[in-house]
Design a protein around this motif. Sequence first.
Motif, mmCIF file in Angstrom:
data_model
loop_
_atom_site.group_PDB
_atom_site.id
_atom_site.type_symbol
_atom_site.label_atom_id
_atom_site.label_comp_id
_atom_site.label_asym_id
_atom_site.label_seq_id
_atom_site.Cartn_x
_atom_site.Cartn_y
_atom_site.Cartn_z
ATOM 1 N N ALA A 103 -6.646 -20.078 -5.845
ATOM 2 C CA ALA A 103 -5.343 -19.274 -5.907
ATOM 3 C C ALA A 103 -4.639 -18.580 -4.883
ATOM 4 C CB ALA A 103 -4.115 -18.201 -7.111
ATOM 5 N N GLU A 104 -5.307 -17.715 -4.380
ATOM 6 C CA GLU A 104 -5.413 -16.690 -3.096
ATOM 7 C C GLU A 104 -4.889 -18.278 -2.226
ATOM 8 O OE1 GLU A 104 -6.705 -12.783 -3.852
ATOM 9 O OE2 GLU A 104 -8.325 -14.093 -2.942
ATOM 10 N N ASP A 105 -5.755 -19.253 -2.104
ATOM 11 C CA ASP A 105 -6.045 -20.338 -1.083
ATOM 12 C C ASP A 105 -4.974 -21.485 -1.097
ATOM 13 O OD1 ASP A 105 -8.512 -19.203 -0.015
ATOM 14 O OD2 ASP A 105 -9.520 -20.554 -1.551
ATOM 15 N N LEU A 106 -4.503 -21.666 -2.359
ATOM 16 C CA LEU A 106 -3.824 -22.404 -2.595
ATOM 17 C C LEU A 106 -2.379 -21.588 -1.574
ATOM 18 C CD1 LEU A 106 -3.536 -24.160 -5.692
ATOM 19 C CD2 LEU A 106 -3.561 -25.105 -3.172
ATOM 20 N N LEU A 107 -1.953 -20.681 -1.644
ATOM 21 C CA LEU A 107 -0.838 -19.981 -1.460
ATOM 22 C C LEU A 107 -0.617 -18.613 -0.478
ATOM 23 C CD1 LEU A 107 -0.236 -16.599 -4.219
ATOM 24 C CD2 LEU A 107 0.791 -18.609 -3.687
ATOM 25 N N ASP A 108 -2.637 -19.281 0.652
ATOM 26 C CA ASP A 108 -2.473 -18.825 2.589
ATOM 27 C C ASP A 108 -1.629 -19.869 2.972
ATOM 28 O OD1 ASP A 108 -3.078 -17.348 4.019
ATOM 29 O OD2 ASP A 108 -5.124 -18.366 4.396
ATOM 30 N N GLU A 109 -2.264 -21.147 1.862
ATOM 31 C CA GLU A 109 -1.926 -22.615 2.650
ATOM 32 C C GLU A 109 -0.860 -22.947 3.483
ATOM 33 O OE1 GLU A 109 -3.217 -27.487 1.770
ATOM 34 O OE2 GLU A 109 -4.025 -26.350 0.779
ATOM 35 N N PHE A 110 0.046 -22.579 2.157
ATOM 36 C CA PHE A 110 1.184 -23.121 2.418
ATOM 37 C C PHE A 110 2.187 -21.858 3.199
ATOM 38 C CE2 PHE A 110 0.657 -25.348 -1.646
ATOM 39 C CZ PHE A 110 1.696 -26.318 -1.736
ATOM 40 N N THR A 111 1.140 -20.976 3.270
ATOM 41 C CA THR A 111 2.439 -20.123 4.224
ATOM 42 C C THR A 111 2.028 -20.360 5.946
ATOM 43 O OG1 THR A 111 1.379 -17.611 2.927
ATOM 44 C CG2 THR A 111 1.672 -17.581 5.548
ATOM 45 N N TRP A 112 0.245 -21.400 6.032
ATOM 46 C CA TRP A 112 0.468 -22.067 7.286
ATOM 47 C C TRP A 112 1.174 -22.809 7.040
ATOM 48 C CZ3 TRP A 112 -1.554 -27.232 7.661
ATOM 49 C CH2 TRP A 112 -1.928 -27.483 8.820
ATOM 50 N N TYR A 113 1.873 -23.733 6.147
ATOM 51 C CA TYR A 113 2.845 -24.779 6.179
ATOM 52 C C TYR A 113 3.144 -24.132 7.362
ATOM 53 C CZ TYR A 113 -0.281 -29.073 4.589
ATOM 54 O OH TYR A 113 -1.340 -29.613 5.096
ATOM 55 N N GLU A 114 3.954 -23.045 6.370
ATOM 56 C CA GLU A 114 5.104 -22.300 6.944
ATOM 57 C C GLU A 114 5.365 -22.849 8.725
ATOM 58 O OE1 GLU A 114 9.197 -19.850 6.799
ATOM 59 O OE2 GLU A 114 8.202 -21.672 5.676
ATOM 60 N N LYS A 115 4.071 -21.753 8.981
ATOM 61 C CA LYS A 115 4.324 -21.313 10.232
ATOM 62 C C LYS A 115 4.817 -22.547 11.273
ATOM 63 C CE LYS A 115 2.342 -17.183 9.498
ATOM 64 N NZ LYS A 115 3.027 -16.258 9.721
ATOM 65 N N LYS A 116 3.199 -23.610 10.854
ATOM 66 C CA LYS A 116 3.149 -25.120 11.381
ATOM 67 C C LYS A 116 4.266 -25.528 11.560
ATOM 68 C CE LYS A 116 1.631 -29.177 11.129
ATOM 69 N NZ LYS A 116 0.066 -29.560 12.234
ATOM 70 N N VAL A 117 5.695 -25.409 10.417
ATOM 71 C CA VAL A 117 6.995 -26.030 10.419
ATOM 72 C C VAL A 117 7.791 -25.648 11.650
ATOM 73 C CG1 VAL A 117 9.558 -25.944 9.447
ATOM 74 C CG2 VAL A 117 6.918 -26.894 8.131
ATOM 75 N N GLN A 118 7.282 -24.191 11.726
ATOM 76 C CA GLN A 118 8.112 -23.706 12.567
ATOM 77 C C GLN A 118 7.830 -23.630 14.016
ATOM 78 O OE1 GLN A 118 7.598 -19.243 11.271
ATOM 79 N NE2 GLN A 118 8.763 -19.248 9.390
ATOM 80 N N VAL A 119 6.650 -23.642 14.481
ATOM 81 C CA VAL A 119 6.240 -24.290 15.955
ATOM 82 C C VAL A 119 6.611 -25.619 15.908
ATOM 83 C CG1 VAL A 119 4.173 -23.998 17.322
ATOM 84 C CG2 VAL A 119 4.913 -22.120 15.202
ATOM 85 N N GLU A 120 5.920 -26.605 15.226
ATOM 86 C CA GLU A 120 6.153 -27.895 15.864
ATOM 87 C C GLU A 120 7.294 -28.859 15.097
ATOM 88 O OE1 GLU A 120 2.213 -29.466 14.433
ATOM 89 O OE2 GLU A 120 1.409 -28.408 14.851
ATOM 90 N N GLY A 121 7.855 -28.805 14.379
ATOM 91 C CA GLY A 121 8.378 -29.410 13.672
ATOM 92 C C GLY A 121 9.649 -29.619 12.912
ATOM 93 N N ASN A 122 10.469 -30.597 13.317
ATOM 94 C CA ASN A 122 11.390 -30.837 12.065
ATOM 95 C C ASN A 122 11.705 -31.692 11.662
ATOM 96 O OD1 ASN A 122 12.707 -32.948 14.537
ATOM 97 N ND2 ASN A 122 13.311 -31.406 15.619
ATOM 98 N N ALA A 123 13.221 -32.115 11.232
ATOM 99 C CA ALA A 123 13.013 -33.570 9.667
ATOM 100 C C ALA A 123 12.729 -35.204 10.161
ATOM 101 C CB ALA A 123 14.070 -33.265 8.997
ATOM 102 N N SER A 124 12.604 -34.881 11.632
ATOM 103 C CA SER A 124 12.438 -36.410 12.463
ATOM 104 C C SER A 124 11.472 -36.067 13.021
ATOM 105 C CB SER A 124 13.682 -36.587 13.206
ATOM 106 O OG SER A 124 13.551 -35.765 14.276
#
Length: 865
Positions: free
Chosen positions: A92-113
Amino acid sequence: MSPSAIGIVGAINECVTLFQWAKSAISSLHSRWSGSQKQRLQDHVLQLERGLQRMRDTLPAMYDLINKAEWRSHEHCVAKLLPCLKDAVYEAEDLLDEFTWYEKKVQVEGNASQSPFTDFFHIVIEGSFDEVNDVQSRLDHLSSMLDNLGLHGIAQRFDKLVRPETTSLPNETKIFGRAKELKQVLGLLGVPTCPKRKRTTSSIDASTRTSTKSRISSLPVLVIAGIGGVGKTTLAQHVCNHPRVRSHFDLIIWICVSDDFDVKRLTKEVIQSCTKKEGANDNLNSLQHALSNHVNNKRLLIVLDDMWDDSLKENGQCWKRFCAPFRNVQEGSMILVTTRCPNVTEGVRTMEHVIVEGLKDGVFWNFFKLCAFGSESSDNDPELERIGQRILPKLKGSPLAAKTLGRMLKMDLQASHWNSIVESELWELKQKETDILPALRLSYMYLPFYLKQCFAFCAVYPKDYKFEKACLAEIWVAEGFVEPQGGVPIQDIFSEHDCFILQNKSDFDKVPQNVRHLYILYAKKCKLQSLPAGFDKLTSLQKFELNGLTIDSANNDIEVLEDLQPPTSLKHLYVRKYVGVSLPSWFQPQNLPSLQSLDFKGCVGLKSINLNEIPAIGTFLSLTKLCIDGCKNLSSLEDFLQPSYVPGIKKIEIKDCKMLASVPTDIFGGFHFLEELCIVNCPNICQQRLVSPSLKELSLCRSSLFCNIDCCSLTSFHCQCEFATSIQLQTWSLPALKRLEIWCKSLTSIGGSLSLSISTGTGNIRALSSLTVLVMQCEKLSTLDGILTQEYLPAIETIYVNYCDELLSLPVERFVSFPYLKRLRIWNCPSLSWQRGLVLPSHINVEISRCPKLEEVDEINGRTA
């Protein structure tokens, strides 16, 4: 809730932005996606968000459940389920940690397009939805099973099976190797050497004596401390049954406290020990008044066996409440406490405590033979004795460990059985509830949950690994086990990340290309040609530790370090066993603006730390600590230790640099924050002057001594300069110095001319005007007349003279002029004589040991020498 729980649960709140972005991305998808497809995606995202929210809400209860289960892990069913629950929580901790990383990845790299949404859809939406549900179902199932075992309502107390009640009667008729500790305890209890026979007295006699007996307002407390299974309780039992103790005390009361320090229960048990009747009253006030009457005017010994930290609850008020009825006992009464808890030792003791350690080898071998063979005789099977000698080092002198292994060995006196015990780890052997590992495990059980995580994490290291305190603490922070304290922002300490410990070459390949946060890189005995691809993209790196790295060639070593340019966020740089002559080109202030500590160890090729070879831009503004150890070919630090490069330096350590000749100590006055300077085993440093207004601690060991020392804030100076033959004190300006230690085996003179002042920028001041403690240990020195003067030492309080083999006399007549002198200790001065008729003032405490000529004198300071 543990700090790691708070970190995980708090981090998932950051994922709100992630799911908002996902929903927005779905809404703006190209027309090739139908409305129903978009709706289906929206539903999946919503369900995943709710699943993670539920998991977040569940985790704190799971941490609490793990903690409760560990208290009953000696039960078979609980022991089977506990590892499964921990495994599910880690998932469970790994899953929650993984989604936190996706949050940071989106902030750094991407937008909807851009591409991140495609990754998010295929990897996260399609892959994680079922996984979240599976982990949640597993958590619910395990929680339900443990609930059926009655675990949710469990009190966190030691089970009587694990911690049986003790009594004052010893289980063993003979005590091994505790004569010294027994004598120490009897002495601290005030038990007379020759006990007087108690005489019976009538009640009239007793009442007559009541007014003459001295009473005490509070009981002295003596603590017997040591780890579990070392024999504290056994020692206390033999103390209680010692004839001199039984004769000295009117009443001996034994209470087994364990981890339930309930004042009412303990008070009842003390009353029952006094009256031999069980107290019926349940009111604490009545119980304490009754107890006070029972113990009034009696000399008591109260033994509180196996006390734990809960005795200090309510900020120590609980302990004070228990002690309240004993205010009118007879003088000489005592409380004897046994404990393995340092907090208890410091919290209750009123005198120096007794430490019980493992048994010494010879005594321990006899005890082990008794446990394994049933006797201490030498008639045992020689082969089994040889095997037993191999087992002994595993047990670390612990009597309980010897009993545990001895019982196992005694079951089968065959060499094959004994060899199987030797080849097994102690924790692999099946043990009873009262054996050594369950006993030691109690200390683990009593830890807070977050500290259990820190302790358990150490299991990832190999056996006998030597931990470095600071390094281990940093890993705990990196793993989220420990939260930062005080006003330090949490983002400056740790963020969501992965922590890798690299021990083999193959481990380098396991570092993912897009690793979020590599906090520690530990490379031990790794042989490599180059670093893995993408290593330079570790943009969140805060610390890189290069420890024991082996390279195929010296040139390759230099190339590897040259390619290791760290990010600007690097705070700590450790370089071990680097063979290059100079540092890499990236070692520049502009590349390392956050660097706080710099540590070189065993870099035998390094000749200088020279920034002039490459034009430097800026300064190392954040650098506060520099440690250079074992750099045998380093010759100069002139180019680096400049106020213009390291203006904020606070601590400098230089050790085992035998070729080092040049350190610019004469300009250290430009370091306005320098507080500690330590130079060890650097005999070729040739600087004559040390100037540092801010320096507080100075240590020179096996190194050259500065002729001139001007440090107006220095409070502690340890001088161990083997080749110094003379010290001219008038060249020292140390007005704030409190403690001076001079260990110079070649020194033959100390003092100087009668001009006892030196010129400074602010006028003339005496060299040692604030000195309170002086320690002299100089084998060749024949006189101390040059330093033991009131002019040099106007504030001296303590003088230690040790191992001065050729010292002939002391200027005793001058000691009268030292108004603050309280203590004079003289050890191992075989040539020192004392002029008869000279008696020191009575306020000076004199200690003399191993000085044969002084021991012939009958009176010094009015006492026998």
